[in-house]
Design a protein around this motif. Structure first.
Motif, PDB file in Angstrom:
ATOM      1  N   LYS A  52       0.835  -1.206   0.000  1.00 45.12           N
ATOM      2  CA  LYS A  52       0.000   0.000   0.000  1.00 45.12           C
ATOM      3  C   LYS A  52       0.868   1.253   0.000  1.00 45.12           C
ATOM      4  N   VAL A  53       1.977   1.186   0.716  1.00 43.66           N
ATOM      5  CA  VAL A  53       2.888   2.324   0.755  1.00 43.66           C
ATOM      6  C   VAL A  53       3.589   2.487  -0.595  1.00 43.66           C
ATOM      7  N   LEU A  61      -2.080   8.600  -6.053  1.00 45.92           N
ATOM      8  CA  LEU A  61      -2.613   8.452  -4.699  1.00 45.92           C
ATOM      9  C   LEU A  61      -2.173   9.593  -3.783  1.00 45.92           C
ATOM     10  N   GLY A  62      -1.689  10.659  -4.374  1.00 43.72           N
ATOM     11  CA  GLY A  62      -1.284  11.802  -3.569  1.00 43.72           C
ATOM     12  C   GLY A  62       0.163  11.718  -3.128  1.00 43.72           C
ATOM     13  N   PRO A  63       0.674  12.808  -2.552  1.00 45.12           N
ATOM     14  CA  PRO A  63       2.076  12.869  -2.132  1.00 45.12           C
ATOM     15  C   PRO A  63       2.397  11.878  -1.018  1.00 45.12           C
ATOM     16  N   LEU A  64       3.664  11.553  -0.928  1.00 44.45           N
ATOM     17  CA  LEU A  64       4.168  10.703   0.146  1.00 44.45           C
ATOM     18  C   LEU A  64       4.405  11.547   1.388  1.00 44.45           C
ATOM     19  N   SER A  65       4.057  10.983   2.546  1.00 46.99           N
ATOM     20  CA  SER A  65       4.429  11.637   3.798  1.00 46.99           C
ATOM     21  C   SER A  65       5.906  11.350   4.054  1.00 46.99           C
ATOM     22  N   ASP A  66       6.502  12.072   4.996  1.00 46.76           N
ATOM     23  CA  ASP A  66       7.935  11.897   5.245  1.00 46.76           C
ATOM     24  C   ASP A  66       8.296  10.446   5.584  1.00 46.76           C
ATOM     25  N   HIS A 111       6.367  17.970  -9.022  1.00 48.78           N
ATOM     26  CA  HIS A 111       6.844  16.655  -8.601  1.00 48.78           C
ATOM     27  C   HIS A 111       7.411  16.709  -7.185  1.00 48.78           C
ATOM     28  N   GLN A 112       7.434  15.559  -6.542  1.00 50.64           N
ATOM     29  CA  GLN A 112       7.914  15.478  -5.165  1.00 50.64           C
ATOM     30  C   GLN A 112       9.332  14.911  -5.144  1.00 50.64           C
TER      31      GLN A 112
END
Length: 222
Positions: A52-53, A61-66, A111-112
């Motif tokens: 899932k990560v 699925l949106g940005p990644l958290s830290d 972009h991230q």
């Protein structure tokens, strides 16, 4: 002009054989501190699910958290150099600073990126400075009706996949110029393989700066 790129499928300068360092421990602590509502929302109500990560590396699925951003990798063997765009574990992408700077020139804030540490055996130093990359742009520019017969196959009612990761297939796949608009780097929502798409401007500027990228081929623009 649009260019299609397959993610690397063998270890080498664009896909180094690496091990994650500390990722599981970080994610386990992150999961332990989540509320039940957050776990349910992320589809991990019963347990931490690494798939899932990792899905956020390639899906809209949106940005990644830290904590979801892997920070360190250790290469299994020494590499004299790596490409400007590389793949790491679980289809995660990383870019060398010069390519990151180019992307930010063309699509600032799209972009991230996050800093990475990539170590080599015997305390060798990897040339270049690398950053994790999550492509933050997803388009619906793929045109199955204008695509050459036999270049793609159905995955389900709306999702397609190129039949082979080669030039003949990619050059026969059509994208809509109007739907691409001014995008420079993106993924398609309804097409996999090729996995990554580049504008001609991004392609040309990368060449001018001597940046090495995985194999990519000109697509059919309609």
């Amino acid at each position: 002009m649009v260019w299609g790129m397959h993610e690397p499928n063998r270890f080498g300068e664009f896909w180094p054989d690496v091990d994650d360092v500390g990722r599981l421990e970080v994610l386990e602590e992150w999961y332990a501190n989540m509320s039940d509502a957050e776990k349910a929302e992320r589809g991990m109500k019963q347990r931490l699910r690494l798939t899932k990560v990792s899905a956020k590396f390639t899906q809209d699925l949106g940005p990644l958290s830290d904590p979801e951003c892997p920070k360190e990798f250790k290469a299994v063997k020494i590499h004299k150099s790596l490409g400007a765009l590389i793949q790491l574990n679980n289809r995660m992408l990383a870019v060398e600073r010069k390519f990151k700077d180019l992307l930010e020139e063309l699509e600032s804030g799209t972009h991230q990126f996050w800093p990475l540490k990539i170590t080599l055996p015997r305390d060798k130093v990897l040339p270049g400075e690398y950053f994790g990359l999550r492509i933050g742009q997803f388009l619906d520019s793929f045109d199955p009706n204008q695509t050459d017969p036999g270049c793609v196959q159905y995955q389900n009612s709306e999702y397609f996949r190129g039949i082979l990761p080669n030039k003949k297939t990619i050059t026969g796949i059509a994208v809509s110029k109007g739907k691409v608009g001014g995008a420079h780097l993106w993924r398609e929502r309804k097409l996999a393989q090729p996995d990554i798409f580049l504008s001609n401007e991004l392609h040309q500027r990368a060449i001018q700066r001597g940046l090495r990228l995985p194999n990519h081929y000109e697509m059919k623009e309609v």
